[in-house]
Write a protein that holds these residues in place. Structure first.
Motif, short mmCIF file in Angstrom:
data_model
loop_
_atom_site.label_atom_id
_atom_site.label_comp_id
_atom_site.label_asym_id
_atom_site.label_seq_id
_atom_site.Cartn_x
_atom_site.Cartn_y
_atom_site.Cartn_z
N LYS A 1 0.84 -1.20 0.00
CA LYS A 1 0.00 0.00 0.00
C LYS A 1 0.88 1.25 0.00
N ARG A 2 1.94 1.22 0.78
CA ARG A 2 2.82 2.39 0.88
C ARG A 2 3.46 2.72 -0.46
N HIS A 3 3.72 1.69 -1.27
CA HIS A 3 4.38 1.92 -2.56
C HIS A 3 3.41 1.95 -3.73
N GLY A 4 2.11 2.02 -3.43
CA GLY A 4 1.13 2.14 -4.49
C GLY A 4 0.99 0.89 -5.33
N LYS A 5 1.31 -0.26 -4.76
CA LYS A 5 1.19 -1.52 -5.48
C LYS A 5 -0.13 -2.20 -5.12
N PHE A 6 -0.49 -3.26 -5.82
CA PHE A 6 -1.76 -3.96 -5.62
C PHE A 6 -1.68 -4.77 -4.33
N HIS A 7 -2.17 -4.17 -3.24
CA HIS A 7 -1.98 -4.76 -1.91
C HIS A 7 -2.94 -5.89 -1.59
N TRP A 8 -4.00 -6.07 -2.40
CA TRP A 8 -5.03 -7.04 -2.06
C TRP A 8 -4.52 -8.47 -2.05
N VAL A 9 -3.41 -8.74 -2.73
CA VAL A 9 -2.87 -10.11 -2.72
C VAL A 9 -2.43 -10.51 -1.31
N CYS A 10 -2.10 -9.53 -0.48
CA CYS A 10 -1.77 -9.80 0.93
C CYS A 10 -2.92 -9.44 1.86
N THR A 11 -3.68 -8.40 1.50
CA THR A 11 -4.76 -7.92 2.37
C THR A 11 -5.86 -8.97 2.54
N VAL A 12 -6.23 -9.66 1.46
CA VAL A 12 -7.31 -10.65 1.55
C VAL A 12 -6.95 -11.80 2.48
N PRO A 13 -5.80 -12.49 2.28
CA PRO A 13 -5.47 -13.55 3.24
C PRO A 13 -5.23 -13.03 4.65
N ALA A 14 -4.70 -11.82 4.78
CA ALA A 14 -4.48 -11.25 6.11
C ALA A 14 -5.81 -11.01 6.83
N THR A 15 -6.78 -10.51 6.10
CA THR A 15 -8.11 -10.27 6.69
C THR A 15 -8.76 -11.57 7.11
N PHE A 16 -8.73 -12.56 6.24
CA PHE A 16 -9.34 -13.86 6.56
C PHE A 16 -8.68 -14.50 7.77
N MET A 17 -7.35 -14.53 7.81
CA MET A 17 -6.65 -15.20 8.89
C MET A 17 -6.73 -14.42 10.21
N THR A 18 -6.93 -13.11 10.15
CA THR A 18 -7.16 -12.35 11.38
C THR A 18 -8.42 -12.85 12.07
N GLY A 19 -9.46 -13.07 11.29
CA GLY A 19 -10.69 -13.62 11.85
C GLY A 19 -10.48 -15.01 12.42
N VAL A 20 -9.68 -15.82 11.73
CA VAL A 20 -9.42 -17.19 12.17
C VAL A 20 -8.71 -17.21 13.52
N VAL A 21 -7.58 -16.50 13.62
CA VAL A 21 -6.77 -16.59 14.84
C VAL A 21 -7.49 -15.99 16.05
N ASN A 22 -8.26 -14.93 15.83
CA ASN A 22 -8.96 -14.33 16.95
C ASN A 22 -10.19 -15.15 17.36
N ALA A 23 -10.88 -15.73 16.40
CA ALA A 23 -11.98 -16.63 16.75
C ALA A 23 -11.45 -17.83 17.53
N TYR A 24 -10.30 -18.35 17.11
CA TYR A 24 -9.70 -19.48 17.82
C TYR A 24 -9.27 -19.08 19.23
N LEU A 25 -8.61 -17.91 19.34
CA LEU A 25 -8.12 -17.45 20.64
C LEU A 25 -9.27 -17.29 21.64
N PHE A 26 -10.38 -16.73 21.19
CA PHE A 26 -11.49 -16.46 22.11
C PHE A 26 -12.35 -17.70 22.39
N SER A 27 -12.22 -18.75 21.54
CA SER A 27 -13.05 -19.95 21.74
C SER A 27 -12.28 -21.12 22.32
N ALA A 28 -10.97 -21.17 22.14
CA ALA A 28 -10.19 -22.34 22.54
C ALA A 28 -9.98 -22.38 24.05
#
Length: 479
Positions: free
Chosen positions: A405-432
């Motif tokens: 994002k800082r360099h004006g490049k197509f950041h979604w290739v990292c943003t999409v998996p980062a967003t999905f996995m943020t939900g995963v790790v936090n859902a796991y942390l709060f439920s495990a």
């Protein structure tokens, strides 16, 4: 077997198609000298051939994770194969590529420094402690796992093998990277190839078939454990693993040209995906049902499954060689785990690592702490490792997205998996049980809310015009 072959074809296609897209988005500069030459110290910064760097990277990242994780994930049914294939292509390999190439651009810096440059000083300090903790957990897990396999194979007590493996780790952590790791890994690689090819041939000539008719999204877990978020924590290595972010800088310090990055980093993750695919397929084919697989796991864990599958499909001698191939994977990740921990701490403490005395000053306390952790229950260590591993991946993916994002490049290739996995790790942390133990009906929305917050944070970040050749700035920061 046809589903396995289709999965391999998709993984290979992902390397040539999506891997090329990722490479173009990053923007390699083959004319730049890499840290292997600019920082050559004869210990950690050592130019090595592309094939050797790839092999070391593959063996570094492919520990017990792409074996034990997929075996446990096989309980969920063929959905595990989908996560391995698409997770490897769109998340794991992307994560590994950026963790390696951003380290190259940062003069071979360790992951905390790379993260700190994009997410701030607080994130850097958090990552320093978090990465060292993860590496210690990995080193211990990758000591106890092979020790148990070797103990079962030889009849020698597990503590003896723990001592032997720790002794090897200490030596491999201290000596120049091309003296032991660079020389032994080709032999280890041969064992790995035998294990992989041998078990596939054994499965192909047997009468085994999937215990599920075709690919189904149905959850087949005999204990009705939820697919989300557990499957994405259970199968980490082989789909997406933050541990790799701690390993990629090791080879970023040895790679001879930026143009080799796709083969070394993206390609090694695809190779690990194939290994994970093999063991998930074996888990779903060797046993008649998820219940039968679960019964073996209840008796001796994934190590018992490895022993059953290898000896049954390849016989006595072939089974021994296959098990040794499985043993090689965690050992070749355990040694570099402690090495990476030493380098992260040396960066933080600003200790020159050329004198062996200063390497010992960091390595010996690390091994003392690692030994203390090894006395804990293995299953507890594994659960903490699973969460810490994926949390590290999330942090690295957000750092890569911020860099793009800082360099004006197509950041979604990292943003999409980062967003999905943020939900995963936090859902796991709060439920495990190792976390807050909340019902998934509560933990799930918390995970989704955290994903939304991080996504909004990234999108609100403005583009800053700054040269991406950050090596001088980081070198000054570490001086």
């Amino acid at each position: 077997m046809q589903w396995f072959l289709l999965g391999v074809a998709l993984l290979i296609s992902g390397y040539f198609i999506y891997g090329k897209i990722i490479e173009r988005i990053f923007g390699t500069r083959p004319e730049r000298q890499t840290p292997a030459f600019t920082n050559n110290d004869g210990v950690d910064y050592v130019p090595m051939s592309t094939r050797k760097v790839y092999l070391v990277q593959l063996l570094n990242i492919a520990g017990l994770g792409p074996i034990f994780g997929p075996i446990l994930g096989a309980l969920y049914g063929p959905t595990a194969l989908l996560w391995i294939v698409f997770g490897s292509i769109f998340a794991g390999a992307v994560h590994d590529y950026f963790s390696g190439m951003l380290s190259v651009r940062a003069g071979g810096a360790s992951v905390p420094t790379v993260v700190g440059r994009e997410l701030g000083t607080a994130a850097k300090h958090f990552m320093n402690s978090f990465a060292v903790l993860l590496l210690l957990l990995v080193g211990v897990v990758f000591t106890l796992g092979p020790a148990k396999l070797l103990g079962n194979l030889s009849g020698t007590s597990v503590p003896v093998w723990v001592a032997v493996i720790f002794g090897y780790y200490l030596i491999a952590t201290l000596v120049p990277i091309d003296k032991i790791i660079g020389r032994l890994y080709p032999l280890f690689g041969a064992l790995l190839v035998f294990m992989s090819v041998g078990l596939l041939i054994g499965l192909a000539v047997s009468d085994k078939s999937f215990y599920a008719a075709g690919i189904t999204l149905e959850n087949l877990h005999p204990q009705d454990l939820p697919l989300w978020p557990l499957l994405f924590i259970t199968i980490a290595c082989g789909a997406l693993s933050g541990f790799h972010a701690t390993q990629s800088p090791l080879m970023a310090r040895c790679m001879e040209n930026e143009s080799n990055g796709r083969f070394v980093f993206y390609g090694a993750m695809i190779g690990e995906g194939v290994i994970a695919l093999i063991w998930a397929t074996l888990g779903m084919s060797f046993y008649d049902s998820p219940e039968a697989l679960n019964a073996t796991l209840a008796q001796g864990g994934p190590a018992a499954v490895v022993n059953d599958v290898a000896t049954s499909l390849l016989g006595g001698i072939g089974g021994i060689l296959a098990i040794l191939g499985v043993v090689v994977l965690p050992i070749t990740s355990g040694d570099t785990s402690f090495r990476a921990a030493r380098l992260i701490l040396s960066d933080f403490l600003k200790f020159d690592q050329k004198p062996i005395t200063k390497r010992l000053m960091i390595a010996l306390p690390l091994f003392a702490v690692g030994f203390a952790i090894s006395l804990m229950d293995f299953n507890v260590i594994w659960r903490y490792f699973g969460w810490a591993n994926q949390m590290t991946a999330v942090i690295m993916l957000w750092a890569a997205a911020a860099w793009l994002k800082r360099h004006g490049k197509f950041h979604w290739v990292c943003t999409v998996p980062a967003t999905f996995m943020t939900g995963v790790v936090n859902a796991y942390l709060f439920s495990a049980e190792i976390g807050f133990g909340l019902p998934l009906s509560v933990a799930g929305p918390i995970g989704l809310a955290s994903s939304s917050v991080m996504l909004v944070w990234l999108l609100m970040r403005g583009r800053r015009e700054q040269d991406d050749l950050d090596t001088p700035a980081i070198a000054a920061e570490q001086a």
